[in-house]
Design a protein around this motif. Structure first.
Motif, short mmCIF file in Angstrom:
data_model
loop_
_atom_site.label_atom_id
_atom_site.label_comp_id
_atom_site.label_asym_id
_atom_site.label_seq_id
_atom_site.Cartn_x
_atom_site.Cartn_y
_atom_site.Cartn_z
N UNK A 163 0.85 -1.19 0.00
CA UNK A 163 0.00 0.00 0.00
C UNK A 163 0.89 1.24 0.00
N UNK A 164 0.57 2.20 -0.87
CA UNK A 164 1.35 3.43 -0.99
C UNK A 164 0.48 4.63 -0.58
N UNK A 165 1.02 5.47 0.30
CA UNK A 165 0.34 6.69 0.75
C UNK A 165 1.16 7.90 0.30
N UNK A 166 0.47 8.89 -0.24
CA UNK A 166 1.13 10.09 -0.73
C UNK A 166 0.45 11.32 -0.13
N UNK A 167 1.22 12.12 0.62
CA UNK A 167 0.65 13.35 1.18
C UNK A 167 0.64 14.46 0.12
N UNK A 168 -0.24 15.43 0.31
CA UNK A 168 -0.35 16.52 -0.67
C UNK A 168 0.72 17.58 -0.50
N UNK A 169 0.67 18.57 -1.38
CA UNK A 169 1.68 19.64 -1.35
C UNK A 169 1.42 20.65 -0.25
N UNK A 170 0.21 20.67 0.30
CA UNK A 170 -0.10 21.67 1.31
C UNK A 170 -0.68 21.10 2.59
N UNK A 171 -0.60 19.78 2.75
CA UNK A 171 -1.12 19.20 4.00
C UNK A 171 -0.41 17.89 4.32
#
Length: 285
Positions: free
Chosen positions: A140-148
Motif C-alpha cells: 500500500x502506498x500513501x502520498x501526502x499533498x503539497x499543502x497538507x
C-alpha cells in the motif's frame, strides 16, 4: 640329542606333516563333493560350519588363488572355487564384503549428498516464499499533498504522520518479526510496543534502515541524505555496506540522538539535538 631320540623326532614330525597334509586333502575332497552335491548331510553340515569360521576363509581364498594360477591337469576335474564360495555365502548369508571405495570418493559422495539436500531445502523454501508472496495483496502506498500532512494507521497500532510531499509504502506482509515500511520525504513514526523479537523497520534508502520496538522517531530522506532523530524511546540506525563481506554497522540512538547519513559520500554524523526542532510541525499525540 642321541640317534634314537633323533629318529623318534623325525618319525613324529613326519607323522604330523602326513596328518596335516591328509587333512588338507580331505578338506579339498569334501569341498569338491559339496560342490558336486555328493556330501552326506553330516558332511554337508561339517563343510558349512568350516566355511562359516572366519579363520578358514583365508584358506579357502588360498585354494581359489591356487585354482586360478595353476589350472587343473588335463583330465582331472577340479571345482570352481569362486562359484562354490559365492554359493556357500548365499546359503549362510555371510557374503564377502566388497572392497571399500577410496576415501576421496567417499568424501565427495557425502559432499554431493549434502549439497543435494541443501539445494532441495533452498528450493522448497523459495517455492513456499514465492507462493506466499503471490497470494499476498500488493503493498500500500500513501502520498501526502503539497499543502497538507497525512496520518496513516498501521496494523500493529503504530502510526505515521507524513509531512507535505512525502510518500510512505507499507508492506503487505506483516506476519513475520520484521515489519517493513519505506519512506521518501519527512515523517514522524510512533512505533507501538512490539511483541518480543518483533521490530518495525523504517527503510529510508537501499541500505539504510532504522529499527525500533517502542519509540517516537523523526525520519527524513531528501536529496540522498537520511536524518533520524529520536524524540523518545530507543532506536537503531543500521547501515548495510555493499561488498563481498556484506558489512553491517548498527548505531544505538536514545532520546535526542540524531544520525545523519550522506548516501553519496557515505559519511555519517551523530550528535545530540533538541527533538522539538524537528517535530514541531506535527501535532503532539
Amino acid at each position: 640329542m642321541n640317534e634314537q631320540q633323533s629318529r623318534i623326532f623325525d618319525l613324529f614330525t613326519h607323522s604330523l606333516i602326513h596328518s596335516f597334509t591328509h587333512s588338507i586333502i580331505r578338506m579339498e575332497e569334501l569341498l569338491v563333493k559339496y560342490v558336486r552335491n555328493e556330501c552326506s548331510p553330516e558332511e554337508e553340515q561339517w563343510v558349512i560350519g568350516w566355511l562359516q569360521n572366519p579363520d578358514n576363509e583365508s584358506r579357502l581364498r588360498g585354494l581359489m588363488r591356487k585354482q586360478w594360477s595353476n589350472p587343473s591337469v588335463s583330465g582331472v576335474e577340479s571345482p570352481d572355487w569362486q562359484q562354490m564360495w559365492m554359493g556357500i555365502a548365499r546359503q549362510t548369508k555371510d557374503l564377502p564384503m566388497e572392497s571399500e571405495p577410496p576415501l576421496y570418493r567417499t568424501v565427495w559422495r557425502q559432499i554431493a549428498r549434502i549439497a543435494i539436500w541443501i539445494g532441495c531445502i533452498i528450493a522448497f523454501g523459495l517455492g513456499i516464499r514465492f507462493l506466499r508472496e503471490a497470494q499476498l495483496p500488493a503493498d500500500v502506498i500513501y502520498q501526502s499533498g503539497a499543502d497538507q500532512s497525512m496520518r496513516v494507521e498501521l496494523t500493529d497500532h503504530s502510526s505515521v504522520i507524513l509531512n507535505k510531499n512525502s510518500t510512505l509504502t507499507v508492506s503487505s506482509d506483516w506476519s513475520g518479526p520484521n515489519r517493513s515500511i519505506w519512506l521518501d520525504g519527512e515523517a514522524i513514526v510512533d512505533v507501538a510496543e512490539q511483541p518480543i523479537g518483533f521490530r518495525l523497520l523504517i527503510h529510508t534508502a537501499d541500505h539504510v534502515v532504522t529499527e525500533a520496538q517502542k519509540a517516537r522517531i523523526f525520519v527524513a530522506r531528501k536529496d540522498k541524505k537520511v536524518r533520524v532523530v529520536v524524540e523518545h524511546g530507543l532506536a537503531n540506525f543500521v547501515i548495510h555496506y555493499s561488498g563481498m563481506l556484506g558489512e553491517m554497522k548498527k548505531y544505538a540512538l536514545q532520546r535526542g540522538g540524531m544520525a545523519e547519513y550522506d548516501e553519496k559520500s557515505t559519511q555519517l554524523i551523530r550528535r545530540q539535538v533538541n527533538p522539538l526542532t524537528y517535530t514541531s510541525w506535527a501535532q503532539p499525540e
